[in-house]
Motif scaffolding. Structure first.
Motif, PDB file in Angstrom:
ATOM      1  N   ARG A 167       0.750  -1.348  -0.016  1.00 40.34           N
ATOM      2  CA  ARG A 167      -0.062   0.083   0.038  1.00 40.34           C
ATOM      3  C   ARG A 167       0.734   1.215  -0.010  1.00 40.34           C
ATOM      4  NH1 ARG A 167      -2.435  -0.249   5.117  1.00 40.34           N
ATOM      5  NH2 ARG A 167      -0.607   1.200   5.681  1.00 40.34           N
ATOM      6  N   ASP A 168       1.979   1.258   0.948  1.00 45.82           N
ATOM      7  CA  ASP A 168       2.707   2.457   0.959  1.00 45.82           C
ATOM      8  C   ASP A 168       3.921   2.716  -0.113  1.00 45.82           C
ATOM      9  OD1 ASP A 168       1.014   2.902   3.103  1.00 45.82           O
ATOM     10  OD2 ASP A 168       2.711   2.901   4.665  1.00 45.82           O
ATOM     11  N   ALA A 169       4.191   1.387  -0.749  1.00 43.33           N
ATOM     12  CA  ALA A 169       5.342   1.769  -1.598  1.00 43.33           C
ATOM     13  C   ALA A 169       5.028   2.693  -2.843  1.00 43.33           C
ATOM     14  CB  ALA A 169       5.453   0.262  -2.570  1.00 43.33           C
ATOM     15  N   ARG A 170       6.039   3.374  -3.141  1.00 42.62           N
ATOM     16  CA  ARG A 170       6.128   4.582  -4.283  1.00 42.62           C
ATOM     17  C   ARG A 170       6.973   4.201  -5.450  1.00 42.62           C
ATOM     18  NH1 ARG A 170       9.260   8.659  -1.125  1.00 42.62           N
ATOM     19  NH2 ARG A 170      10.446   6.594  -1.041  1.00 42.62           N
ATOM     20  N   ARG A 171       6.907   4.870  -6.387  1.00 41.33           N
ATOM     21  CA  ARG A 171       7.827   4.523  -7.348  1.00 41.33           C
ATOM     22  C   ARG A 171       9.295   4.586  -7.153  1.00 41.33           C
ATOM     23  NH1 ARG A 171       6.825   5.152 -12.888  1.00 41.33           N
ATOM     24  NH2 ARG A 171       8.992   6.193 -13.249  1.00 41.33           N
ATOM     25  N   ARG A 172       9.603   5.397  -6.163  1.00 40.87           N
ATOM     26  CA  ARG A 172      11.091   5.289  -5.796  1.00 40.87           C
ATOM     27  C   ARG A 172      11.209   4.243  -4.833  1.00 40.87           C
ATOM     28  NH1 ARG A 172      14.683  10.109  -3.304  1.00 40.87           N
ATOM     29  NH2 ARG A 172      16.434   9.044  -3.427  1.00 40.87           N
ATOM     30  N   ASP A 173      10.496   3.563  -4.375  1.00 40.92           N
ATOM     31  CA  ASP A 173      10.544   2.033  -3.578  1.00 40.92           C
ATOM     32  C   ASP A 173      10.648   1.048  -4.092  1.00 40.92           C
ATOM     33  OD1 ASP A 173      10.407   3.863  -1.144  1.00 40.92           O
ATOM     34  OD2 ASP A 173       8.376   3.839  -1.275  1.00 40.92           O
ATOM     35  N   VAL A 212       4.898  -8.091  -8.851  1.00 44.28           N
ATOM     36  CA  VAL A 212       3.686  -7.532  -9.557  1.00 44.28           C
ATOM     37  C   VAL A 212       3.454  -5.844  -8.988  1.00 44.28           C
ATOM     38  CG1 VAL A 212       1.138  -7.674  -9.558  1.00 44.28           C
ATOM     39  CG2 VAL A 212       2.505  -9.703  -9.624  1.00 44.28           C
ATOM     40  N   ARG A 213       3.573  -5.699  -7.618  1.00 45.21           N
ATOM     41  CA  ARG A 213       3.351  -4.360  -7.055  1.00 45.21           C
ATOM     42  C   ARG A 213       4.473  -3.653  -7.802  1.00 45.21           C
ATOM     43  NH1 ARG A 213       0.953   0.118  -6.835  1.00 45.21           N
ATOM     44  NH2 ARG A 213       1.346   1.120  -4.767  1.00 45.21           N
ATOM     45  N   ALA A 214       5.779  -3.999  -7.847  1.00 40.50           N
ATOM     46  CA  ALA A 214       6.808  -3.029  -8.548  1.00 40.50           C
ATOM     47  C   ALA A 214       6.498  -2.869 -10.066  1.00 40.50           C
ATOM     48  CB  ALA A 214       8.104  -3.889  -8.587  1.00 40.50           C
ATOM     49  N   ALA A 215       6.042  -3.947 -10.675  1.00 39.79           N
ATOM     50  CA  ALA A 215       5.698  -3.568 -12.188  1.00 39.79           C
ATOM     51  C   ALA A 215       4.329  -2.632 -12.101  1.00 39.79           C
ATOM     52  CB  ALA A 215       5.368  -4.915 -12.743  1.00 39.79           C
ATOM     53  N   GLU A 216       3.702  -2.710 -11.221  1.00 39.06           N
ATOM     54  CA  GLU A 216       2.663  -1.578 -11.338  1.00 39.06           C
ATOM     55  C   GLU A 216       3.074  -0.224 -10.981  1.00 39.06           C
ATOM     56  OE1 GLU A 216      -0.984  -4.291  -9.290  1.00 39.06           O
ATOM     57  OE2 GLU A 216       0.045  -2.692  -8.081  1.00 39.06           O
ATOM     58  N   LEU A 217       4.059   0.043 -10.152  1.00 43.41           N
ATOM     59  CA  LEU A 217       4.761   1.258  -9.931  1.00 43.41           C
ATOM     60  C   LEU A 217       5.723   1.445 -10.971  1.00 43.41           C
ATOM     61  CD1 LEU A 217       5.214   0.832  -6.314  1.00 43.41           C
ATOM     62  CD2 LEU A 217       3.797   2.284  -7.222  1.00 43.41           C
ATOM     63  N   MET A 218       6.495   0.727 -11.536  1.00 36.81           N
ATOM     64  CA  MET A 218       7.575   1.209 -12.695  1.00 36.81           C
ATOM     65  C   MET A 218       7.954  -0.086 -13.267  1.00 36.81           C
ATOM     66  SD  MET A 218      11.326   2.910 -12.040  1.00 36.81           S
ATOM     67  CE  MET A 218      10.442   4.469 -11.259  1.00 36.81           C
ATOM     68  N   PRO A 219       7.367  -0.479 -14.276  1.00 36.15           N
ATOM     69  CA  PRO A 219       7.230  -1.620 -15.001  1.00 36.15           C
ATOM     70  C   PRO A 219       8.873  -1.708 -15.890  1.00 36.15           C
ATOM     71  CG  PRO A 219       5.739  -0.235 -16.170  1.00 36.15           C
ATOM     72  CD  PRO A 219       6.200   0.272 -14.660  1.00 36.15           C
ATOM     73  N   PRO A 220       9.217  -2.944 -15.921  1.00 34.76           N
ATOM     74  CA  PRO A 220      10.426  -3.101 -16.815  1.00 34.76           C
ATOM     75  C   PRO A 220      10.234  -2.754 -18.163  1.00 34.76           C
ATOM     76  CG  PRO A 220       9.697  -5.236 -16.134  1.00 34.76           C
ATOM     77  CD  PRO A 220       8.712  -4.440 -15.549  1.00 34.76           C
ATOM     78  N   ARG A 221      11.221  -2.385 -18.849  1.00 36.72           N
ATOM     79  CA  ARG A 221      11.293  -2.006 -20.274  1.00 36.72           C
ATOM     80  C   ARG A 221      10.590  -3.212 -21.005  1.00 36.72           C
ATOM     81  NH1 ARG A 221      16.907   0.118 -20.253  1.00 36.72           N
ATOM     82  NH2 ARG A 221      16.401   2.278 -19.132  1.00 36.72           N
ATOM     83  N   SER A 222      10.710  -4.428 -20.676  1.00 34.11           N
ATOM     84  CA  SER A 222      10.395  -5.573 -21.736  1.00 34.11           C
ATOM     85  C   SER A 222       9.333  -6.319 -20.674  1.00 34.11           C
ATOM     86  CB  SER A 222      11.318  -6.430 -21.945  1.00 34.11           C
ATOM     87  OG  SER A 222      10.938  -7.613 -22.758  1.00 34.11           O
TER      88      SER A 222
END
Length: 153
Positions: A77-83, A103-113
């Protein structure tokens, strides 16, 4: 850098600092901190601007005791793009919640591929490392052989 009998902690102002011991290592970017004790891996880097709840949740997920579900809920819930760096390192370390963290990391900042995410979710740690390398973080190689480039001889 603070060192005492119980632990070593570092708050990085700029660039990168590597903490390592016999259990492993972690690279800590500017704006983040980590703690290392005699036994166990150095902690996952946390940015100073992260919420207190996120920081406490990540530390709880790194631990071996206590209920994990509330900590995971708070971290997600508290994770931001920087996290995203924190989430990816925690996932790469084999957290039982690896897939949920990815999955949450990809929502915030997906990898290029999209293939990178698929490989990471399938357990490929090199895909997680490649994803980390794509994050907007300071370069890790300042100047190769910097001592040779400065007038100190």
């Amino acid at each position: 850098l603070r060192v005492d009998a119980a632990e070593t902690s570092v708050d990085v102002v700029s660039g990168w600092v590597r903490l390592d011991n016999e259990a492993g290592e972690v690279l800590v970017p500017g704006g983040a901190s980590s703690v290392m004790r005699r036994s166990g891996l150095p902690s996952v880097p946390l940015f100073s601007s992260a919420t207190a709840g996120f920081k406490a949740a990540v530390r709880a997920l790194e631990g071996d005791s206590g209920p994990r579900a509330p900590a995971l809920e708070t971290a997600l819930r508290d994770a931001r793009r920087r996290d995203v760096l924190t989430l990816l390192i925690l996932a790469r370390r084999g957290a039982p919640e690896r897939d949920t963290l990815l999955v949450r990391a990809a929502e915030l900042m997906p990898p290029r591929s999209p293939a990178t995410l698929a490989r990471a979710r399938a357990g490929d740690d090199s895909a997680v490392t490649a994803w980390i390398d794509e994050l907007p973080l300071p370069p890790r190689n300042w100047v190769p052989n910097w001592r040779d480039r400065l007038p100190f001889r």
